[in-house]
Enzyme design. Structure first.
Site, mmCIF file in Angstrom:
data_model
loop_
_atom_site.group_PDB
_atom_site.id
_atom_site.type_symbol
_atom_site.label_atom_id
_atom_site.label_comp_id
_atom_site.label_asym_id
_atom_site.label_seq_id
_atom_site.Cartn_x
_atom_site.Cartn_y
_atom_site.Cartn_z
ATOM 1 N N GLY A 188 -76.552 -31.520 -37.219
ATOM 2 C CA GLY A 188 -76.555 -31.794 -38.659
ATOM 3 C C GLY A 188 -76.759 -30.512 -39.447
ATOM 4 O O GLY A 188 -77.317 -29.528 -38.935
ATOM 5 N N GLY A 230 -80.455 -28.076 -32.130
ATOM 6 C CA GLY A 230 -80.472 -28.080 -33.599
ATOM 7 C C GLY A 230 -81.789 -27.628 -34.210
ATOM 8 O O GLY A 230 -82.182 -26.466 -34.066
ATOM 9 N N ASP A 283 -71.341 -30.015 -23.257
ATOM 10 C CA ASP A 283 -72.197 -29.500 -24.329
ATOM 11 C C ASP A 283 -73.639 -29.345 -23.822
ATOM 12 O O ASP A 283 -74.281 -28.313 -24.038
ATOM 13 C CB ASP A 283 -72.137 -30.482 -25.505
ATOM 14 C CG ASP A 283 -73.038 -30.087 -26.653
ATOM 15 O OD1 ASP A 283 -72.718 -29.113 -27.336
ATOM 16 O OD2 ASP A 283 -74.083 -30.749 -26.846
ATOM 17 N N LYS A 341 -76.016 -25.839 -23.136
ATOM 18 C CA LYS A 341 -77.378 -25.669 -23.662
ATOM 19 C C LYS A 341 -78.368 -25.470 -22.519
ATOM 20 O O LYS A 341 -79.301 -24.667 -22.621
ATOM 21 C CB LYS A 341 -77.753 -26.885 -24.504
ATOM 22 C CG LYS A 341 -76.909 -27.011 -25.775
ATOM 23 C CD LYS A 341 -77.084 -28.379 -26.440
ATOM 24 C CE LYS A 341 -76.224 -28.529 -27.681
ATOM 25 N NZ LYS A 341 -76.146 -29.919 -28.151
ATOM 26 N N LYS A 369 -73.338 -22.351 -28.724
ATOM 27 C CA LYS A 369 -73.825 -22.501 -27.331
ATOM 28 C C LYS A 369 -72.740 -22.200 -26.318
ATOM 29 O O LYS A 369 -73.005 -21.618 -25.266
ATOM 30 C CB LYS A 369 -74.390 -23.905 -27.100
ATOM 31 C CG LYS A 369 -73.417 -25.064 -27.307
ATOM 32 C CD LYS A 369 -73.664 -25.831 -28.588
ATOM 33 C CE LYS A 369 -72.524 -26.771 -28.892
ATOM 34 N NZ LYS A 369 -72.709 -27.581 -30.067
ATOM 35 N N VAL A 374 -72.568 -26.245 -40.420
ATOM 36 C CA VAL A 374 -73.736 -25.371 -40.220
ATOM 37 C C VAL A 374 -73.731 -24.226 -41.240
ATOM 38 O O VAL A 374 -74.769 -23.895 -41.827
ATOM 39 C CB VAL A 374 -73.764 -24.833 -38.773
ATOM 40 C CG1 VAL A 374 -74.954 -23.903 -38.570
ATOM 41 C CG2 VAL A 374 -73.810 -25.986 -37.776
ATOM 42 N N ARG A 433 -61.856 -19.445 -45.335
ATOM 43 C CA ARG A 433 -60.658 -19.641 -46.167
ATOM 44 C C ARG A 433 -61.014 -20.384 -47.446
ATOM 45 O O ARG A 433 -60.214 -20.520 -48.331
ATOM 46 C CB ARG A 433 -59.598 -20.438 -45.394
ATOM 47 C CG ARG A 433 -58.955 -19.623 -44.311
ATOM 48 C CD ARG A 433 -57.539 -20.095 -44.008
ATOM 49 N NE ARG A 433 -56.825 -19.043 -43.320
ATOM 50 C CZ ARG A 433 -57.059 -18.681 -42.066
ATOM 51 N NH1 ARG A 433 -57.978 -19.303 -41.364
ATOM 52 N NH2 ARG A 433 -56.373 -17.703 -41.492
HETATM 53 N N1 HSE Z 1 -72.382 -32.625 -30.450
HETATM 54 C C1 HSE Z 1 -73.740 -32.198 -30.308
HETATM 55 C C2 HSE Z 1 -74.612 -33.408 -30.071
HETATM 56 C C3 HSE Z 1 -74.303 -31.510 -31.513
HETATM 57 O O1 HSE Z 1 -74.136 -34.540 -30.136
HETATM 58 O O2 HSE Z 1 -75.788 -33.229 -29.807
HETATM 59 C C4 HSE Z 1 -74.148 -30.032 -31.528
HETATM 60 O O3 HSE Z 1 -74.643 -29.418 -30.389
#
Ligand code: HSE
Length: 459
Positions: free
Chosen positions: A300, A132, A199, A203, A103, A14, A45
């Site tokens: 992405g 995204g 995840d 969100k 998130k 990102v 780094r």
């Molecule tokens: N790993 C997440 C996905 C992407 O597969 O949608 C980033 O939030």
């Protein structure tokens, strides 16, 4: 006009994408903002050739970026919740606006971070934290700001959607489809975040706070992953006219807010059911706009950079408009609260989040039963005893030599505790020869009454 100076922490997918898209579209972005945007200091780094060529300062210590007085806006793309939290806290303490794609950080620590930002008169912007490249945060906070939102339902994890599409189209097992997602680089470093729904739950907590003005309540999101999904259910669902999608659903009801992430049968004619592969989509139903659907790449470098830079543009406009104003500016108190969730409004909303047992959906059931006369009527008798209606029933004939049939049923909408009671009764029948597989069903037609829970009852 003096340029707006960015500090960017993290040069992963990102962070790099943000540097590259900014470089590519610098002229049009500057025109839209009314000032050039420059990367002034990077925390990493490593470096990038274009940063070296531009003489950008690089620090291994991310906090040095947050403390750099020339930085107007800090972009956090390091991920994780420990260092990222310290970094965002430091940037806020230094009076800097923050853009984050993180998130997990917001879902778990957002309430405190937004409060700190409000106290300092700065903003935390987070378009890139959800879905995204889809501008769903702007849609909820700006585009739909005049609406009462009733439902947000989204495919908000692309890896999960890719796995489900592979299972349906290629008849793959869950494990084979996950391996394909990993081979393409879709899954998170720890795929458990994707496949167990964490995840998506992060969100969803963010979307629900924006949609309903409730605090961020990640801990209250009911989360069921994809790992137990049997390919035969994906195929049975398709034969019945449904797609299985791993949805995050936030729904307003009279009794409270439903917050849940789980595999869901969705009628194939629903546009969201047709969003396949690694794509994301979010359906919003609001009282004035009606249903709107937002669809696009959920991850992405370039798509997420598009979201990061949308926030940078917003905040840069704010910096430009408040420069020279002694009562405002980046440290001022006159900063409009564009995307600070309404949960931090005064007074905060106190709508409860419902326990999953009190949530209402239709259900898909699959089980094997002895292929004997009278079995089906005993099964439907249990539905009638439970006061549950059957929407559809299908019996798959036994294979040659077998004495068992597979039965698939779709119920009408019921509360989860009612369904659990029915499943317990079904499992007590000696005619059943397998466990009962249950998957929730949503038609998402947005026509359900928000009063559906008015007579809420405990299990
Ligand atoms: N790993 C997440 C996905 C992407 O597969 O949608 C980033 O939030």
């Amino acid at each position: 006009m003096e340029p707006i100076k960015l500090g960017i922490c993290g040069l992963g997918t990102v962070g790099r994408g943000t540097v590259e898209v900014l470089e590519r579209n610098a002229a049009s972005i500057a025109r839209r903002v009314g000032a050039a945007i420059e990367v002034a200091h990077v925390g990493s780094r490593q470096s990038l050739p274009q940063l070296r060529a531009a003489g950008v300062q690089i620090s291994a210590d991310h906090l040095a970026v947050a403390r750099d007085p020339q930085v107007d806006i800090l972009v956090e793309t390091i991920g994780g919740t420990t260092l990222a939290r310290r970094l965002v806290e430091e940037a806020i303490a230094q009076g800097k606006h923050v853009v984050t794609a993180n998130k997990a950080l917001l879902a778990e620590h957002g309430n405190a971070l937004f409060a700190a930002a409000a106290a300092q008169g700065v903003q935390i912007a987070y378009e890139a934290a959800v879905a995204g490249g889809i501008p769903i945060v702007h849609a909820l906070s700006t585009g739909l700001a005049a609406n009462r939102i009733n439902l947000v339902a989204g495919i908000i994890n692309g890896t999960g959607n890719f796995i489900l599409t592979e299972m349906r189209d290629k008849g793959q097992t869950f494990a084979a489809a996950l391996a394909a997602a990993q081979a393409r680089g879709y899954a998170e470093a720890d795929p458990a975040f994707d496949i167990e729904g964490t995840d998506a739950a992060h969100k969803l907590a963010i979307l629900a706070a924006l949609a309903f003005g409730i605090p961020l309540q990640f801990d209250c999101v009911f989360t069921e992953g994809l790992t137990e999904l049997d390919p035969q259910d994906v195929q049975h669902a398709a034969a019945l006219g449904y797609a299985i999608k791993h949805l995050g659903i936030a729904r307003r009801t009279a009794a409270g807010i439903e917050l849940r992430v789980h595999p869901t049968l969705v009628p194939r004619e629903q546009p969201i059911a047709q969003v396949d592969g690694v794509m994301n989509a979010v359906l919003v139903n609001a009282d004035a706009s009606g249903p709107t659907l937002y669809c696009g790449a959920g991850a992405g470098g370039d798509p997420t950079a598009s979201a990061v830079l949308a926030d940078v543009v917003d905040l840069a406009r704010l910096v430009v408009s408040t420069r020279g104003d002694k009562n405002s500016g980046k440290n001022g108190k006159g900063v409009p609260a564009a995307r600070v969730p309404a949960c931090l409004s005064d007074p905060p909303a106190t709508v409860p989040v419902l326990n999953i047992a009190d949530c209402t959906t239709a259900f898909y059931l699959r089980f094997d039963a002895k292929d004997q006369a009278g079995v089906l009527s005993r099964i439907t008798g249990l539905f009638s005893d439970a006061g549950l209606s059957v929407e559809a029933i299908q019996q798959r004939e036994p294979t040659a030599g077998s004495q068992e049939a597979t039965i698939i049923m779709i119920t009408q909408r019921a509360r989860e505790w009612e369904l659990r009671r029915l499943v317990q009764a079904l499992q007590g029948l000696d005619a059943l020869t397998s466990r009962v597989v249950v998957i929730r069903v949503e038609d998402l037609n947005c026509a359900e009454s928000p009063d559906e829970h008015a007579q809420s009852e405990e299990a």
